[in-house]
Design a protein around this motif. Structure first.
Motif, PDB file in Angstrom:
ATOM      1  N   ASP A 152       0.827  -1.209   0.000  1.00 12.64           N
ATOM      2  CA  ASP A 152       0.000   0.000   0.000  1.00 12.64           C
ATOM      3  C   ASP A 152       0.864   1.262   0.000  1.00 12.64           C
ATOM      4  O   ASP A 152       0.573   2.231  -0.716  1.00 12.64           O
ATOM      5  N   TYR A 153       1.896   1.267   0.825  1.00 13.32           N
ATOM      6  CA  TYR A 153       2.739   2.449   0.967  1.00 13.32           C
ATOM      7  C   TYR A 153       3.435   2.791  -0.353  1.00 13.32           C
ATOM      8  O   TYR A 153       3.375   3.931  -0.823  1.00 13.32           O
ATOM      9  N   CYS A 154       4.109   1.820  -0.943  1.00  8.63           N
ATOM     10  CA  CYS A 154       4.894   2.107  -2.142  1.00  8.63           C
ATOM     11  C   CYS A 154       4.018   2.458  -3.336  1.00  8.63           C
ATOM     12  O   CYS A 154       4.412   3.285  -4.168  1.00  8.63           O
ATOM     13  N   VAL A 155       2.840   1.853  -3.439  1.00  9.81           N
ATOM     14  CA  VAL A 155       1.959   2.210  -4.551  1.00  9.81           C
ATOM     15  C   VAL A 155       1.515   3.660  -4.423  1.00  9.81           C
ATOM     16  O   VAL A 155       1.523   4.421  -5.394  1.00  9.81           O
ATOM     17  N   ALA A 156       1.149   4.075  -3.216  1.00  4.53           N
ATOM     18  CA  ALA A 156       0.750   5.475  -3.006  1.00  4.53           C
ATOM     19  C   ALA A 156       1.909   6.424  -3.284  1.00  4.53           C
ATOM     20  O   ALA A 156       1.748   7.449  -3.960  1.00  4.53           O
ATOM     21  N   ALA A 157       3.096   6.078  -2.779  1.00  2.00           N
ATOM     22  CA  ALA A 157       4.254   6.954  -2.947  1.00  2.00           C
ATOM     23  C   ALA A 157       4.665   7.069  -4.413  1.00  2.00           C
ATOM     24  O   ALA A 157       4.886   8.171  -4.926  1.00  2.00           O
ATOM     25  N   HIS A 158       4.743   5.939  -5.113  1.00  2.00           N
ATOM     26  CA  HIS A 158       5.195   5.982  -6.502  1.00  2.00           C
ATOM     27  C   HIS A 158       4.124   6.515  -7.444  1.00  2.00           C
ATOM     28  O   HIS A 158       4.449   7.054  -8.506  1.00  2.00           O
ATOM     29  N   SER A 159       2.862   6.398  -7.071  1.00  2.00           N
ATOM     30  CA  SER A 159       1.815   7.044  -7.861  1.00  2.00           C
ATOM     31  C   SER A 159       1.998   8.553  -7.816  1.00  2.00           C
ATOM     32  O   SER A 159       1.844   9.249  -8.829  1.00  2.00           O
ATOM     33  N   THR A 160       2.368   9.060  -6.644  1.00  2.00           N
ATOM     34  CA  THR A 160       2.617  10.490  -6.484  1.00  2.00           C
ATOM     35  C   THR A 160       3.819  10.928  -7.309  1.00  2.00           C
ATOM     36  O   THR A 160       3.773  11.951  -8.005  1.00  2.00           O
ATOM     37  N   VAL A 161       4.897  10.145  -7.244  1.00  2.00           N
ATOM     38  CA  VAL A 161       6.090  10.474  -8.029  1.00  2.00           C
ATOM     39  C   VAL A 161       5.783  10.374  -9.527  1.00  2.00           C
ATOM     40  O   VAL A 161       6.236  11.204 -10.323  1.00  2.00           O
TER      41      VAL A 161
END
Length: 202
Positions: free
Chosen positions: A97-106
């Protein structure tokens, strides 16, 4: 036996395990000495310290290792948008969940097409056949733990990629395996900066 203290229920046991496995979020002031300069650099670059870095900072070798992999991956032949597709493909398949949210933002920051971002987040085919092949190849590496057939590699190359890029995809998968697994164990809280792109594996 004979104690008047009630036994903990299952919810209490699960919460206890979560509490025990979550590392404190460090700042540049509270982190171990080996992590302080690294966190200061992150703060200067991003304007804040994401929780992933703040918790990895409890172990300087872990934070330095992750940042080193990240820097190496940023220098591969893939464009920034393609890099984010690789990192998102691995993270969605690993259910982070964390990395998908973070990389979606990037991905939005590097101007990845919104339709492509939606597709990789939802594991549906990408409109661009070449990028779809990149995402599928990444997912296959993750799903098969690297045991991909020559036919799979040939299909990747036939879609317009180079065999020399195969190890670069593996580097991206390695980078995300590192952070995905760390977040699974750590139960890393998604930062406010990434909340607009929250995602759930459920």
């Amino acid at each position: 036996i004979g104690s008047s203290t009630p036994s903990p229920n299952l919810d209490q046991l699960v919460q206890s395990e979560i509490d025990m496995s979550t590392y404190p979020v460090q700042t540049a002031q509270t982190a171990p000495e080996g992590s302080r300069d690294l966190l200061q650099g992150i703060q200067k670059t991003l304007g804040f310290i994401p929780n992933l870095y703040g918790t990895m900072a409890n172990n300087p070798a872990v934070l330095a290792g992750y940042l080193g992999l990240s820097e190496a991956f940023s220098k591969t032949s893939f464009r920034p948008q393609e890099q984010q597709l690789i990192l998102l493909a691995a993270s969605t398949l690993n259910g982070c969940d964390y990395c998908v949210a973070a990389h979606s933002t990037v991905a939005q920051m590097v101007k990845l097409d919104a339709g492509l971002l939606h597709s990789v987040r939802n594991s549906t085919p990408l409109a661009d056949a070449r990028l779809d092949a990149l995402v599928n190849f990444t997912r296959t590496i993750v799903a098969e733990r690297g045991w991909v057939s020559e036919d799979v590699i040939d299909a990747f190359v036939a879609a317009g990629w180079d065999r020399r890029q195969v190890p670069e995809v593996i580097l991206g998968v390695s980078l995300k395996t590192f952070s995905n697994y760390f977040n699974h164990i750590n139960q890393t809280e998604v930062d406010a900066a990434f909340q607009a792109n929250a995602w759930s594996r459920d």
